[in-house]
Design a protein around this motif. Structure first.
Motif, PDB file in Angstrom:
ATOM      1  N   ILE A 185       0.834  -1.202   0.000  1.00  0.00           N
ATOM      2  CA  ILE A 185       0.000   0.000   0.000  1.00  0.00           C
ATOM      3  C   ILE A 185       0.871   1.256   0.000  1.00  0.00           C
ATOM      4  CG2 ILE A 185      -1.689   1.332   1.337  1.00  0.00           C
ATOM      5  CD1 ILE A 185      -2.880  -1.368   2.247  1.00  0.00           C
ATOM      6  N   ASP A 186       1.955   1.214   0.748  1.00  0.00           N
ATOM      7  CA  ASP A 186       2.890   2.348   0.770  1.00  0.00           C
ATOM      8  C   ASP A 186       3.488   2.579  -0.611  1.00  0.00           C
ATOM      9  OD1 ASP A 186       4.519   4.272   2.525  1.00  0.00           O
ATOM     10  OD2 ASP A 186       6.100   3.166   1.497  1.00  0.00           O
ATOM     11  N   ALA A 187       3.826   1.501  -1.310  1.00  0.00           N
ATOM     12  CA  ALA A 187       4.382   1.634  -2.670  1.00  0.00           C
ATOM     13  C   ALA A 187       3.344   2.203  -3.625  1.00  0.00           C
ATOM     14  CB  ALA A 187       4.867   0.276  -3.172  1.00  0.00           C
ATOM     15  N   ILE A 188       2.085   1.819  -3.430  1.00  0.00           N
ATOM     16  CA  ILE A 188       1.004   2.332  -4.291  1.00  0.00           C
ATOM     17  C   ILE A 188       0.803   3.826  -4.063  1.00  0.00           C
ATOM     18  CG2 ILE A 188      -1.510   2.299  -4.639  1.00  0.00           C
ATOM     19  CD1 ILE A 188      -1.359  -0.764  -4.085  1.00  0.00           C
ATOM     20  N   GLU A 189       0.818   4.243  -2.815  1.00  0.00           N
ATOM     21  CA  GLU A 189       0.513   5.633  -2.480  1.00  0.00           C
ATOM     22  C   GLU A 189       1.698   6.574  -2.684  1.00  0.00           C
ATOM     23  OE1 GLU A 189      -2.908   4.654   0.901  1.00  0.00           O
ATOM     24  OE2 GLU A 189      -0.961   5.455   1.518  1.00  0.00           O
ATOM     25  N   ARG A 190       2.909   6.029  -2.708  1.00  0.00           N
ATOM     26  CA  ARG A 190       4.100   6.883  -2.795  1.00  0.00           C
ATOM     27  C   ARG A 190       4.925   6.700  -4.064  1.00  0.00           C
ATOM     28  NH1 ARG A 190       5.346   9.119   2.236  1.00  0.00           N
ATOM     29  NH2 ARG A 190       4.153   8.277   3.973  1.00  0.00           N
ATOM     30  N   GLY A 191       4.733   5.595  -4.764  1.00  0.00           N
ATOM     31  CA  GLY A 191       5.545   5.333  -5.952  1.00  0.00           C
ATOM     32  C   GLY A 191       4.909   5.911  -7.199  1.00  0.00           C
ATOM     33  N   PRO A 198       1.683   0.775 -18.612  1.00  0.00           N
ATOM     34  CA  PRO A 198       1.491  -0.653 -18.300  1.00  0.00           C
ATOM     35  C   PRO A 198       1.633  -0.953 -16.810  1.00  0.00           C
ATOM     36  CG  PRO A 198       2.808  -0.419 -20.292  1.00  0.00           C
ATOM     37  CD  PRO A 198       2.628   0.963 -19.728  1.00  0.00           C
ATOM     38  N   ALA A 199       2.629  -0.338 -16.164  1.00  0.00           N
ATOM     39  CA  ALA A 199       2.809  -0.575 -14.729  1.00  0.00           C
ATOM     40  C   ALA A 199       1.629  -0.041 -13.926  1.00  0.00           C
ATOM     41  CB  ALA A 199       4.110   0.063 -14.245  1.00  0.00           C
ATOM     42  N   ASP A 200       1.082   1.088 -14.372  1.00  0.00           N
ATOM     43  CA  ASP A 200      -0.064   1.661 -13.664  1.00  0.00           C
ATOM     44  C   ASP A 200      -1.294   0.771 -13.823  1.00  0.00           C
ATOM     45  OD1 ASP A 200      -1.537   3.712 -12.216  1.00  0.00           O
ATOM     46  OD2 ASP A 200      -2.437   4.252 -14.137  1.00  0.00           O
ATOM     47  N   ILE A 217      -7.094   1.987   0.699  1.00  0.00           N
ATOM     48  CA  ILE A 217      -5.927   2.471  -0.041  1.00  0.00           C
ATOM     49  C   ILE A 217      -6.198   3.903  -0.473  1.00  0.00           C
ATOM     50  CG2 ILE A 217      -4.432   2.101  -2.048  1.00  0.00           C
ATOM     51  CD1 ILE A 217      -5.329  -0.808  -2.005  1.00  0.00           C
ATOM     52  N   GLY A 218      -5.278   4.793  -0.154  1.00  0.00           N
ATOM     53  CA  GLY A 218      -5.417   6.185  -0.549  1.00  0.00           C
ATOM     54  C   GLY A 218      -5.157   6.370  -2.036  1.00  0.00           C
ATOM     55  N   PRO A 219      -5.183   7.611  -2.503  1.00  0.00           N
ATOM     56  CA  PRO A 219      -4.945   7.885  -3.925  1.00  0.00           C
ATOM     57  C   PRO A 219      -3.571   7.355  -4.362  1.00  0.00           C
ATOM     58  CG  PRO A 219      -5.769   9.842  -2.811  1.00  0.00           C
ATOM     59  CD  PRO A 219      -5.426   8.846  -1.744  1.00  0.00           C
ATOM     60  N   ALA A 220      -3.554   6.752  -5.545  1.00  0.00           N
ATOM     61  CA  ALA A 220      -2.291   6.234  -6.080  1.00  0.00           C
ATOM     62  C   ALA A 220      -1.459   7.377  -6.636  1.00  0.00           C
ATOM     63  CB  ALA A 220      -2.572   5.212  -7.182  1.00  0.00           C
ATOM     64  N   GLY A 226       6.530  14.212 -17.526  1.00  0.00           N
ATOM     65  CA  GLY A 226       7.827  13.876 -16.964  1.00  0.00           C
ATOM     66  C   GLY A 226       8.537  15.108 -16.452  1.00  0.00           C
ATOM     67  N   PRO A 227       9.583  14.938 -15.649  1.00  0.00           N
ATOM     68  CA  PRO A 227      10.296  16.082 -15.058  1.00  0.00           C
ATOM     69  C   PRO A 227      10.838  17.065 -16.087  1.00  0.00           C
ATOM     70  CG  PRO A 227      10.935  14.048 -13.984  1.00  0.00           C
ATOM     71  CD  PRO A 227      10.088  13.658 -15.161  1.00  0.00           C
ATOM     72  N   GLY A 228      11.078  16.614 -17.317  1.00  0.00           N
ATOM     73  CA  GLY A 228      11.625  17.520 -18.324  1.00  0.00           C
ATOM     74  C   GLY A 228      10.567  18.267 -19.125  1.00  0.00           C
ATOM     75  N   ASP A 229       9.300  17.950 -18.894  1.00  0.00           N
ATOM     76  CA  ASP A 229       8.229  18.576 -19.675  1.00  0.00           C
ATOM     77  C   ASP A 229       7.772  19.894 -19.059  1.00  0.00           C
ATOM     78  OD1 ASP A 229       8.213  16.419 -21.401  1.00  0.00           O
ATOM     79  OD2 ASP A 229       6.742  15.318 -20.208  1.00  0.00           O
ATOM     80  N   PRO A 230       7.333  20.837 -19.904  1.00  0.00           N
ATOM     81  CA  PRO A 230       6.829  22.115 -19.378  1.00  0.00           C
ATOM     82  C   PRO A 230       5.620  21.895 -18.474  1.00  0.00           C
ATOM     83  CG  PRO A 230       7.187  22.227 -21.752  1.00  0.00           C
ATOM     84  CD  PRO A 230       7.323  20.788 -21.361  1.00  0.00           C
ATOM     85  N   GLY A 231       5.576  22.617 -17.397  1.00  0.00           N
ATOM     86  CA  GLY A 231       4.424  22.540 -16.493  1.00  0.00           C
ATOM     87  C   GLY A 231       4.382  21.281 -15.670  1.00  0.00           C
ATOM     88  N   TYR A 232       5.511  20.553 -15.597  1.00  0.00           N
ATOM     89  CA  TYR A 232       5.524  19.309 -14.823  1.00  0.00           C
ATOM     90  C   TYR A 232       5.235  19.578 -13.348  1.00  0.00           C
ATOM     91  CZ  TYR A 232       7.422  15.445 -12.110  1.00  0.00           C
ATOM     92  OH  TYR A 232       7.597  14.423 -11.196  1.00  0.00           O
ATOM     93  N   GLN A 233       4.372  18.763 -12.802  1.00  0.00           N
ATOM     94  CA  GLN A 233       4.084  18.839 -11.375  1.00  0.00           C
ATOM     95  C   GLN A 233       3.619  17.473 -10.889  1.00  0.00           C
ATOM     96  OE1 GLN A 233       1.200  21.721 -10.192  1.00  0.00           O
ATOM     97  NE2 GLN A 233       1.463  21.343  -8.013  1.00  0.00           N
ATOM     98  N   SER A 234       4.341  16.876  -9.955  1.00  0.00           N
ATOM     99  CA  SER A 234       3.908  15.599  -9.400  1.00  0.00           C
ATOM    100  C   SER A 234       2.612  15.813  -8.634  1.00  0.00           C
ATOM    101  CB  SER A 234       4.982  15.049  -8.455  1.00  0.00           C
ATOM    102  OG  SER A 234       6.163  14.776  -9.183  1.00  0.00           O
ATOM    103  N   GLU A 235       1.751  14.857  -8.724  1.00  0.00           N
ATOM    104  CA  GLU A 235       0.473  14.986  -8.017  1.00  0.00           C
ATOM    105  C   GLU A 235      -0.113  13.619  -7.772  1.00  0.00           C
ATOM    106  OE1 GLU A 235      -2.407  16.994 -10.380  1.00  0.00           O
ATOM    107  OE2 GLU A 235      -1.756  16.046 -12.218  1.00  0.00           O
ATOM    108  N   LYS A 236      -0.999  13.521  -6.837  1.00  0.00           N
ATOM    109  CA  LYS A 236      -1.704  12.271  -6.560  1.00  0.00           C
ATOM    110  C   LYS A 236      -3.106  12.361  -7.177  1.00  0.00           C
ATOM    111  CE  LYS A 236       0.654  10.626  -2.445  1.00  0.00           C
ATOM    112  NZ  LYS A 236       0.468  10.091  -1.088  1.00  0.00           N
ATOM    113  N   GLN A 237      -3.467  11.280  -7.843  1.00  0.00           N
ATOM    114  CA  GLN A 237      -4.783  11.216  -8.469  1.00  0.00           C
ATOM    115  C   GLN A 237      -5.603  10.106  -7.828  1.00  0.00           C
ATOM    116  OE1 GLN A 237      -5.900  13.272 -10.810  1.00  0.00           O
ATOM    117  NE2 GLN A 237      -3.979  14.422 -10.955  1.00  0.00           N
ATOM    118  N   PRO A 238      -6.892  10.325  -7.675  1.00  0.00           N
ATOM    119  CA  PRO A 238      -7.740   9.258  -7.117  1.00  0.00           C
ATOM    120  C   PRO A 238      -7.725   8.043  -8.038  1.00  0.00           C
ATOM    121  CG  PRO A 238      -8.923  11.354  -7.230  1.00  0.00           C
ATOM    122  CD  PRO A 238      -7.643  11.547  -7.957  1.00  0.00           C
TER     123      PRO A 238
END
Length: 238
Positions: A185-191, A198-200, A217-220, A226-238
């Motif tokens: 569950i930790d890997a799902i919520e933080r990875g 395919p992995a998703d 289980i919280g949001p995955a 990607g980090p090199g793309d304009p406007g990149y921002q990591s976020e959690k989605q339901p």
């Protein structure tokens, strides 16, 4: 009358360098345990260079399928590389330990973790079908967050189809180990994984299975760019 032989100073430096180099390689050679038969080293060489006929001949002559050099991958781990399934089957048939522990690194410490880390579901299933320990940690002395159980290793590396297989097999053995489920569950919520990758998609199947068993289980964790793309921002989605 013969003149005394004189050797230029630079020649002495060259001789000294050659002696030091020879000493270095001799020292490296002696780091191999004295009780490690040359036949076993030849076996390790055969699997690493994909010489199947030689591998089989050496095992037939008594080479040890559980051989390994300290702090390096052994025969059973090398045999989990993609395309080496026949090596793995042959090693097991000659006494290869499917739950062998070698202190290399947590994600390569056991054959099962090696198969997962090498992204090889074929080797994974061979080991499981031959009775590999599903709960053997790659780091027995570590805390739960970094214990490196096969299930935890699979989830952390994004190999969620193998993680789901392990969850289903562990359930058949009895109650699911809480620490291992928490690690998944930790890997799902933080990875972070690419949404729709395919992995998703594999991860979503694990999420659905765990929720069907009553786990919260919280949001995955995911990202759209990607980090090199304009406007990149990591976020959690339901």
């Amino acid at each position: 009358m013969l003149k005394p032989l004189t050797i230029p100073a630079w020649s002495w430096l060259l001789i000294l360098f050659a002696l030091l180099a020879a000493a270095f390689f001799l020292t490296r050679a002696t780091t191999i345990p004295q009780d490690q038969p040359q036949r076993d080293l030849a076996l390790l060489h055969a699997v690493k260079h994909d010489h199947l006929a030689k591998f089989k001949a050496l095992l037939g002559a008594g080479a040890n399928p559980n051989a390994h050099i300290p702090d390096r991958h052994g025969v059973m781990c090398e045999a989990t590389e993609p395309g080496r399934e026949e090596f793995l089957r042959t090693a097991i048939a000659h006494g290869g330990n499917v739950s062998l522990y070698t202190h290399v690194s947590s994600i390569f410490a056991t054959p099962l973790n090696c198969a997962i880390s090498n992204e090889n579901p074929k080797a994974f299933h061979i080991l499981v079908e031959h009775g590999a320990d599903l709960s053997q940690p790659g780091c027995p002395e570590c805390g739960p967050k970094v214990k490196a159980w096969p299930l935890q290793t699979a989830a952390n590396l994004g190999e969620f189809d193998m993680a789901l297989d392990l969850l289903q097999r562990l359930e058949k053995q009895g109650p699911l180990p809480p620490d291992q489920v928490d690690a998944v569950i930790d890997a799902i919520e933080r990875g972070y994984l690419g949404e729709g990758s395919p992995a998703d998609l594999q991860r979503q199947r694990v999420i659905a299975w765990l929720r069907s068993k009553g786990y919260h289980i919280g949001p995955a964790a995911s990202y759209h760019r990607g980090p090199g793309d304009p406007g990149y921002q990591s976020e959690k989605q339901p």
